[in-house]
Scaffold this motif. Structure first.
Motif, mmCIF file in Angstrom:
data_model
loop_
_atom_site.group_PDB
_atom_site.id
_atom_site.type_symbol
_atom_site.label_atom_id
_atom_site.label_comp_id
_atom_site.label_asym_id
_atom_site.label_seq_id
_atom_site.Cartn_x
_atom_site.Cartn_y
_atom_site.Cartn_z
ATOM 1 N N ASN A 363 19.902 -30.019 35.672
ATOM 2 C CA ASN A 363 18.450 -29.881 35.792
ATOM 3 C C ASN A 363 17.917 -28.789 34.855
ATOM 4 O O ASN A 363 18.330 -27.633 34.934
ATOM 5 N N THR A 364 17.022 -29.158 33.960
ATOM 6 C CA THR A 364 16.552 -28.219 32.931
ATOM 7 C C THR A 364 15.769 -27.027 33.488
ATOM 8 O O THR A 364 16.077 -25.881 33.143
ATOM 9 N N PRO A 365 14.758 -27.238 34.346
ATOM 10 C CA PRO A 365 14.007 -26.058 34.812
ATOM 11 C C PRO A 365 14.902 -25.026 35.493
ATOM 12 O O PRO A 365 14.684 -23.819 35.322
ATOM 13 N N ALA A 366 15.899 -25.474 36.246
ATOM 14 C CA ALA A 366 16.795 -24.527 36.924
ATOM 15 C C ALA A 366 17.535 -23.675 35.902
ATOM 16 O O ALA A 366 17.739 -22.471 36.093
ATOM 17 N N LEU B 334 13.435 -36.803 31.647
ATOM 18 C CA LEU B 334 14.870 -36.727 31.915
ATOM 19 C C LEU B 334 15.287 -35.416 32.551
ATOM 20 O O LEU B 334 16.294 -35.346 33.251
ATOM 21 N N GLY B 335 14.547 -34.344 32.241
ATOM 22 C CA GLY B 335 15.035 -32.999 32.500
ATOM 23 C C GLY B 335 15.306 -32.678 33.957
ATOM 24 O O GLY B 335 16.118 -31.816 34.254
ATOM 25 N N LEU B 336 14.619 -33.362 34.885
ATOM 26 C CA LEU B 336 14.827 -33.043 36.290
ATOM 27 C C LEU B 336 16.098 -33.661 36.849
ATOM 28 O O LEU B 336 16.599 -33.206 37.859
ATOM 29 N N ARG B 337 16.617 -34.699 36.199
ATOM 30 C CA ARG B 337 17.809 -35.391 36.697
ATOM 31 C C ARG B 337 17.629 -35.861 38.132
ATOM 32 O O ARG B 337 18.378 -35.441 39.018
ATOM 33 N N ASN B 363 19.218 -30.972 43.070
ATOM 34 C CA ASN B 363 18.373 -29.782 42.930
ATOM 35 C C ASN B 363 17.139 -29.855 43.837
ATOM 36 O O ASN B 363 16.345 -30.788 43.741
ATOM 37 N N PRO B 365 14.236 -27.853 44.245
ATOM 38 C CA PRO B 365 12.853 -27.771 43.743
ATOM 39 C C PRO B 365 12.398 -29.059 43.054
ATOM 40 O O PRO B 365 11.233 -29.458 43.208
#
Lengths: 504, 504
Positions: A363-366, B334-337, B363, B365
């Motif tokens: 997960n990018t934001p994490a 894509l970034g949140l997966r 994840n 959040p």
């Protein structure tokens, strides 16, 4: 022909009509060549617009189920009936269990899921391995998140590289060097969805069915589960106050030729024990002699209460034998699912390959959030706070155990980590203890989950002191000890009855 | 004895001294019984405090490497030397490749990683399957994130249930019913780290080495890779304009007895083709007859440009044979997966089991963020926007292809999804085209990645039109066509030479 219309349903009315007609064709209520009622009359019966019925008929026609000719009306096709009878005749339900692989079929269920379910409500939970929620640095995270939205915008939601967001790999490399004496460049690190994913990948990389893996006994139940699921035989090495018994290990290596050794050398889960420095060298020596990789799992190493613990195996290893796993789940929170592996390049390439194949990237934001948190120095401040707070909670639990203790109970005093490993009076019926404690609103983890040979752990329970609120800990221990007392009494009563009965 | 001090290094000076002394013991520079210089004199030589040297010596002593006696000084222990010589004598590097499992060793690398690397910089990328970053609803997400921090606080970072955050499962269930005609209660849905994780889990649930899996030909390369890695034989069914050729499928089922059929029935990747309604029924019929599960992958179904596409197989299946995968990666980012599976309860339990075992949960959040986004109605508004925007980008690309086309090139007109599937002139040397296009700053995906039998796709390339900016698309196609022209010319020249040479 009965059709019912629900004007409040989400499904449009023409579709309700169509679907019910299709069902009737499927079930044989409407046979081949059956002439459907004229649109106008059906519309009248159902109190809908004629155009609605027309639309329903058109849909059926588009599906190849009916045909319509001017003058002749709308007729159910014979071709359709054949097709649909095939499809809607008696269909065996899928025998799913015949289709599953052995490892999936045999895997028994989910102590972890149970624990996670146990942490809600009014329960006082000593069961999980969850950091104290009231210490989560929520305010700081909110601040960082706000900055990230402003600075990074859409980048926050873009894909990341398979190996992880590079600045976060730098930050992890920095933490490893600064705090764990581990030299690992950012390129020696791959970011994972928790260290548990690292265990799964290690299993996929090394274990063929029938291989052996060596673990401490007791050890993290999730590791036992993962290795078994990959088809491994899991062999345990007993521990004492200095950690894994290396003397026992040596003979096991000769006999079982394992694929790797899995160890939690620092503030071990569940025992809280730390492998001594001398034994660390001995363990590395044995690995070198037997050309055997070591998978080192180190989620708790940062969380010491007294002196800095001995360095991780990875820091002492000069020959690239150690695969090092860790996580932000214990020092920060589980919810982000971010951990990492540091390993020799050949192995790291395989971790990256599996990451790409199974879920692409973390997960990018994490990743951006954690990177900023470390760079601001907040990580170090937070760890310092946790050490104080957890030492205090440990002390409260130790004091409560002392206050309410009953004969036959003993426990260790962990110098770091999350757990007290508590020995129960002999001959206690453990599943009754779970029930009796549960009645009083206290949950914990039974010891057998931590033993490859489940029967052995019967005399222990694991008590976590980081999740419950400090003011609940004493209360929880009090109730738990009441439950122990009750269970012991009931157990020996039953024992007595059993001893007497044959004589009657 | 030479010791160098780096006063700018992160490692404290006493540790620098200690480590170098240890190295010298290890390498034999300092033999057994060697008397180390007195602390005071070493401190003078190195220009450090005496206490620093004392600390270094103490560390060595703690490690069991030296001993010190008043009057005698600090001496290297013979026991230590033996121990360390064992450890630091000639140690074989680990033969990692001998230790890897077959599937890990054989897995070849990472077209996906390559694509993701290709999307940066000044390149015009038609390669990836990435939604348009400038359309990401960043402002809305920022707003929601702020609210979540205020309303949920620490809950944002807590663990979620293995199966997913329940409100998000409700929201997904709502979307499935509202938008895809799929009836699946929240309990029929498990949240995953992207639909790719669903493919990996399906492989782990069903595939034993040697099993066969049926796929469309061409199909998503990631699926081929995952199924192969699990040991499956991957058999392709050709497609035409109505999708998978069911007539061909039938004979393959008899011959190969596959474990399941994997299909992307709607706006297929890479071909853009949609399986017709008639064939959907035929496919389901065949599955029922052969008692064969269908894994339906539907990341693009929402992104149609004209009429609503035919319903997913999952919506038409009345006997619980379809395992349905989808994702937020194509409609949002894509970034949140985050993706999901909807499946019959017996199978869903296995997905949950694997989720728990491999990475615990998605994840937290991200789950809260997406749930709020859907509940506010933003998801539906966003999809409506994407339909317009992507239709426009598709039109730009189609127009450009028409404008710059050269003989031998043809392509389809997709009614939804992300891709144009483009046929090249025969006898083009494809890897030269990649190079020639690369020189001009244009990247795309070569067709062979999409074929289980890689050689077949040689004549196609996949062009994505959602990622590149609209104003770049025409330019990119122009350059690409120049590259095709150049490559064709060079190829036929070479061909001519090759034809002539033997005669000389």
């Amino acid at each position: 022909m009965r059709i019912s219309i629900n004007r409040n349903a989400d499904t449009p009315i023409y579709l309700q009509i169509k679907n019910q007609l299709r069902d009737m064709i499927f079930s044989g209520v409407l046979p081949e060549d059956f002439l459907l009622p004229p649109e106008r009359s059906l519309a009248k019966t159902l109190e809908v617009n004629r155009s609605t019925v027309i639309k329903a008929y058109q849909e059926l026609k588009a599906d190849g189920l009916v045909d319509s000719h001017v003058g002749r009306g709308t007729v159910i096709l014979s071709q359709a009936a054949k097709k649909l009878s095939l499809m809607e005749g008696y269909i065996n339900p899928l025998p799913w269990y015949q289709l599953f692989t052995e490892s999936i079929t045999s895997s028994n269920d989910t102590i972890i899921g149970d624990i996670m379910a146990m942490t809600g409500g009014d329960v006082i939970s000593f069961a999980g391995g969850i950091p104290a929620p009231n210490l989560y640095p929520v305010k700081i995270m909110e601040e960082i998140q706000k900055e990230l939205f402003q600075k990074n915008g859409q980048e926050l939601f873009l894909h990341s590289p398979v190996e992880g967001y590079y600045p976060l790999r730098e930050s992890i490399s920095y933490l490893l060097r600064q705090r764990q004496q581990i030299t690992a460049s950012p390129k020696d690190v791959v970011v994972l969805s928790g260290s548990q994913q690292g265990l799964d990948f290690a299993a996929r990389i090394f274990i063929r069915p029938g291989d052996t893996v060596i673990v401490e006994e007791p050890t993290f139940f999730g590791a036992i589960q993962i290795f078994r699921s990959a088809g491994a035989r899991v062999i345990g090495v007993p521990i004492d106050n200095d950690g894994m018994r290396i003397d026992v290990l040596e003979s096991l290596l000769v006999r079982h030729k394992p694929k790797f050794i899995y160890t939690l050398p620092t503030f071990q889960n569940p025992s809280g024990v730390t492998l001594s420095l001398e034994r660390r060298y001995q363990l590395l020596n044995l690995a070198y002699q037997h050309q055997l990789p070591i998978v080192e799992d180190d989620p708790y190493g940062e969380l010491y209460y007294g002196n800095t613990p001995v360095p991780p195996l990875k820091a002492l290893d000069r020959h690239g034998y150690v695969i090092y796993l860790s996580t932000f789940s214990k020092a920060l929170f589980l919810g982000l699912r971010v951990g990492w592996v540091a390993a020799p390049p050949q192995v790291l390439a395989k971790f990256a390959h599996l990451k790409q194949m199974t879920d692409l990237h973390v997960n990018t934001p994490a990743q951006l959030l954690l990177d900023a948190f470390i760079r601001r120095g907040d990580y170090e401040r937070h760890i310092a706070l946790l050490r104080q707070e957890y030492a205090e909670r440990r002390n409260i639990m130790l004091k409560a155990l002392e206050k309410y203790k009953i004969p036959g109970i003993s426990w260790n005093k962990p110098e770091g980590g999350f757990y007290i490993w508590c020995r129960l009076p002999d001959n206690i019926v453990r599943h009754k203890l779970v029930a009796n404690a549960g009645k009083r609103g206290v949950v914990f983890l039974p010891g057998e989950a931590f033993y490859p040979d489940g029967t052995q752990g019967d005399t222990h329970i694991r008590l976590n002191y980081t999740f419950a609120k400090p003011q609940q800990i004493e209360e929880g221990i009090k109730y738990l000890m009441q439950a122990v007392r009750e269970t012991v009494a009931a157990s020996s009563e039953q024992e007595n009855k059993r001893n007497i009965k044959p004589l009657v």
